[in-house]
Design a protein around this motif. Structure first.
Motif, mmCIF file in Angstrom:
data_model
loop_
_atom_site.group_PDB
_atom_site.id
_atom_site.type_symbol
_atom_site.label_atom_id
_atom_site.label_comp_id
_atom_site.label_asym_id
_atom_site.label_seq_id
_atom_site.Cartn_x
_atom_site.Cartn_y
_atom_site.Cartn_z
ATOM 1 N N VAL A 90 0.917 -1.269 0.011
ATOM 2 C CA VAL A 90 0.064 -0.030 -0.032
ATOM 3 C C VAL A 90 0.862 1.182 -0.019
ATOM 4 O O VAL A 90 1.881 1.386 0.792
ATOM 5 N N LYS A 91 0.536 2.186 -0.710
ATOM 6 C CA LYS A 91 1.584 3.406 -0.995
ATOM 7 C C LYS A 91 0.701 4.493 -0.057
ATOM 8 O O LYS A 91 -0.209 4.993 0.000
ATOM 9 N N GLY A 92 1.972 4.963 0.835
ATOM 10 C CA GLY A 92 1.423 5.984 1.845
ATOM 11 C C GLY A 92 1.072 7.280 1.097
ATOM 12 O O GLY A 92 0.155 7.869 1.847
ATOM 13 N N LYS A 93 1.632 7.501 -0.032
ATOM 14 C CA LYS A 93 1.333 8.824 -0.601
ATOM 15 C C LYS A 93 -0.066 8.858 -1.083
ATOM 16 O O LYS A 93 -0.674 9.829 -1.010
ATOM 17 N N ILE A 94 -0.552 7.929 -1.339
ATOM 18 C CA ILE A 94 -2.135 7.629 -1.643
ATOM 19 C C ILE A 94 -2.985 7.742 -0.537
ATOM 20 O O ILE A 94 -3.989 8.593 -0.558
ATOM 21 N N ILE A 95 -2.537 7.174 0.480
ATOM 22 C CA ILE A 95 -3.447 7.387 1.876
ATOM 23 C C ILE A 95 -3.486 8.793 2.196
ATOM 24 O O ILE A 95 -4.358 9.469 2.783
ATOM 25 N N GLU A 96 -2.294 9.324 2.149
ATOM 26 C CA GLU A 96 -2.264 10.477 2.759
ATOM 27 C C GLU A 96 -2.987 11.608 2.008
ATOM 28 O O GLU A 96 -3.620 12.739 2.282
ATOM 29 N N ALA A 97 -3.008 11.547 0.456
ATOM 30 C CA ALA A 97 -3.730 12.397 -0.366
ATOM 31 C C ALA A 97 -5.325 12.138 -0.154
ATOM 32 O O ALA A 97 -5.916 13.149 0.033
ATOM 33 N N LEU A 98 -5.493 10.892 -0.036
ATOM 34 C CA LEU A 98 -7.055 10.558 0.321
ATOM 35 C C LEU A 98 -7.417 11.410 1.695
ATOM 36 O O LEU A 98 -8.433 12.067 1.811
ATOM 37 N N SER A 99 -6.504 11.378 2.603
ATOM 38 C CA SER A 99 -6.695 11.972 3.971
ATOM 39 C C SER A 99 -6.956 13.631 3.983
ATOM 40 O O SER A 99 -7.678 14.069 4.901
ATOM 41 N N TYR A 100 -6.247 14.297 2.839
ATOM 42 C CA TYR A 100 -6.337 15.694 2.714
ATOM 43 C C TYR A 100 -7.471 16.055 1.753
ATOM 44 O O TYR A 100 -7.355 17.207 1.282
ATOM 45 N N LYS A 101 -8.313 15.305 1.044
ATOM 46 C CA LYS A 101 -8.949 15.373 -0.032
ATOM 47 C C LYS A 101 -8.374 16.062 -1.268
ATOM 48 O O LYS A 101 -8.892 16.782 -1.902
ATOM 49 N N ILE A 102 -7.334 15.331 -1.418
ATOM 50 C CA ILE A 102 -6.413 15.759 -2.738
ATOM 51 C C ILE A 102 -6.783 14.725 -3.857
ATOM 52 O O ILE A 102 -6.594 13.604 -3.646
ATOM 53 N N PRO A 103 -7.334 15.069 -4.958
ATOM 54 C CA PRO A 103 -7.381 14.301 -6.027
ATOM 55 C C PRO A 103 -6.056 13.630 -6.591
ATOM 56 O O PRO A 103 -5.338 14.310 -6.644
ATOM 57 N N ILE A 104 -6.516 12.630 -6.899
ATOM 58 C CA ILE A 104 -5.332 11.723 -7.276
ATOM 59 C C ILE A 104 -5.542 11.031 -8.763
ATOM 60 O O ILE A 104 -6.665 10.574 -9.199
ATOM 61 N N VAL A 122 -10.584 8.005 -7.030
ATOM 62 C CA VAL A 122 -9.359 8.472 -7.853
ATOM 63 C C VAL A 122 -9.559 8.163 -9.334
ATOM 64 O O VAL A 122 -10.590 7.553 -9.650
ATOM 65 N N LEU A 123 -8.563 8.862 -9.911
ATOM 66 C CA LEU A 123 -8.650 8.685 -11.397
ATOM 67 C C LEU A 123 -7.342 7.796 -11.711
ATOM 68 O O LEU A 123 -6.246 8.091 -11.270
ATOM 69 N N VAL A 124 -7.575 6.719 -12.600
ATOM 70 C CA VAL A 124 -6.552 5.641 -12.897
ATOM 71 C C VAL A 124 -6.319 5.781 -14.543
ATOM 72 O O VAL A 124 -7.309 5.778 -15.195
ATOM 73 N N SER A 125 -5.075 5.802 -14.768
ATOM 74 C CA SER A 125 -4.595 6.046 -15.944
ATOM 75 C C SER A 125 -3.791 4.893 -16.539
ATOM 76 O O SER A 125 -2.926 4.270 -15.728
ATOM 77 N N GLU A 126 -3.840 4.430 -17.636
ATOM 78 C CA GLU A 126 -2.750 3.399 -18.352
ATOM 79 C C GLU A 126 -1.355 4.060 -18.100
ATOM 80 O O GLU A 126 -1.343 5.216 -18.180
ATOM 81 N N LEU A 127 -0.478 3.147 -18.166
ATOM 82 C CA LEU A 127 0.956 3.694 -17.960
ATOM 83 C C LEU A 127 1.486 3.983 -19.449
ATOM 84 O O LEU A 127 2.329 3.130 -19.939
ATOM 85 N N LEU A 143 -13.588 20.626 -12.198
ATOM 86 C CA LEU A 143 -13.555 20.796 -10.738
ATOM 87 C C LEU A 143 -14.743 20.042 -10.327
ATOM 88 O O LEU A 143 -14.675 19.641 -9.100
ATOM 89 N N ASN A 144 -15.842 19.971 -11.110
ATOM 90 C CA ASN A 144 -16.870 19.001 -10.300
ATOM 91 C C ASN A 144 -16.413 17.612 -10.089
ATOM 92 O O ASN A 144 -16.871 16.786 -8.823
ATOM 93 N N LEU A 145 -15.858 17.049 -11.116
ATOM 94 C CA LEU A 145 -15.372 15.653 -11.004
ATOM 95 C C LEU A 145 -14.326 15.420 -9.669
ATOM 96 O O LEU A 145 -14.447 14.663 -8.929
ATOM 97 N N LEU A 146 -13.274 16.493 -9.821
ATOM 98 C CA LEU A 146 -12.491 16.379 -8.886
ATOM 99 C C LEU A 146 -12.944 16.785 -7.663
ATOM 100 O O LEU A 146 -12.611 15.786 -6.610
ATOM 101 N N ASN A 147 -13.999 17.302 -7.099
ATOM 102 C CA ASN A 147 -14.644 17.538 -6.063
ATOM 103 C C ASN A 147 -15.204 16.334 -5.641
ATOM 104 O O ASN A 147 -14.943 15.886 -4.412
ATOM 105 N N LYS A 148 -15.819 15.760 -6.499
ATOM 106 C CA LYS A 148 -16.548 14.461 -6.209
ATOM 107 C C LYS A 148 -15.479 13.263 -5.903
ATOM 108 O O LYS A 148 -15.922 12.433 -4.714
ATOM 109 N N ILE A 149 -14.661 13.184 -6.408
ATOM 110 C CA ILE A 149 -13.762 11.831 -6.191
ATOM 111 C C ILE A 149 -12.921 12.436 -4.902
ATOM 112 O O ILE A 149 -12.526 11.441 -4.126
ATOM 113 N N SER A 150 -12.612 13.744 -4.538
ATOM 114 C CA SER A 150 -11.934 13.900 -3.385
ATOM 115 C C SER A 150 -12.812 13.962 -2.266
ATOM 116 O O SER A 150 -12.275 13.091 -1.090
ATOM 117 N N GLU A 151 -14.143 13.984 -2.134
ATOM 118 C CA GLU A 151 -15.015 13.786 -1.307
ATOM 119 C C GLU A 151 -15.227 12.297 -1.041
ATOM 120 O O GLU A 151 -15.145 11.712 0.034
#
Length: 205
Positions: A90-104, A122-127, A143-151
């Motif tokens: 599990v990536k700590g950076k992902i959990i941290e961003a979720l905890s601060y409502k930062i879109p990923i 979150v939003l997932v992209s192919e590599l 911003l509507n989408l980013l607000n939704k996924i951050s919440e």
């Protein structure tokens, strides 16, 4: 805390140690993806900065930040990117961003083990450089989408990854009555749980 995400934000960021998967990810992003972005600034935070040689316009390195500076930088960013190509756990950076409502915006590997879902938390992209750049460019101002996924991401964090949720998991595993309050959880080679009943303090290994 009741965190309100304000979208008077800009830029994207990546945070990482000098662990090989972090170096691999950010070098790939700079070399393959960054020039395809629509004039978006990138902040790179942490020891991984020491491995970045090809600095260019709109890339900012933050080798060391105080806690206050760090929180200011990430919470004023529009997005956190996690273009990991390899790595486990599990990536700590992902959990941290979720905890601060930062879109990923992340690769599949970046969210591995977290349980979050694409377009919900979150939003997932192919590599693929084209796909990753397109995912950022198309959603940066949505911003509507980013607000939704951050919440949604924050609510998922509270339910599955917060300190309180971890206490509930430990109670279930060890069959500790809900009425008993766990005072501390120590993570080391073993997990030591300390809790108190009306008469004694118990230590369980």
């Amino acid at each position: 805390p009741n965190i309100k995400r304000k979208f008077k934000t800009e830029d994207i960021y990546f945070v990482g140690s000098s662990h090989d998967p972090n170096i691999e990810a950010i070098k790939w992003f700079i070399e393959k993806v960054f020039d395809k972005l629509d004039n978006i600034k990138l902040h790179i935070i942490g020891q991984v900065c020491k491995q970045i040689n090809n600095i260019r316009e709109n890339i900012f390195l933050h080798h060391q930040l105080s806690e206050e500076e760090y929180i200011f930088t990430i919470t004023n960013a529009r997005l956190m990117i996690c273009p990991l190509i390899s790595g486990a756990g599990v990536k700590g950076k992902i959990i941290e961003a979720l905890s601060y409502k930062i879109p990923i915006i992340s690769s599949e590997i970046g969210i591995h083990g977290t349980g979050v879902r694409d377009k919900e938390h979150v939003l997932v992209s192919e590599l693929d450089p084209e796909f990753f750049a397109k995912c950022i460019n198309e959603n940066y101002n949505n911003l509507n989408l980013l607000n939704k996924i951050s919440e949604n991401g924050y609510n998922y964090f509270k339910e599955h990854h917060s300190y309180r949720s971890n206490i509930n998991i430990v109670k279930n595993i060890l069959e500790i009555p809900k009425s008993i309050e766990i005072e501390k959880i120590y993570n080391c080679l073993v997990t030591l749980v300390v809790y108190k009943d009306p008469n004694n303090i118990y230590e369980i290994i």
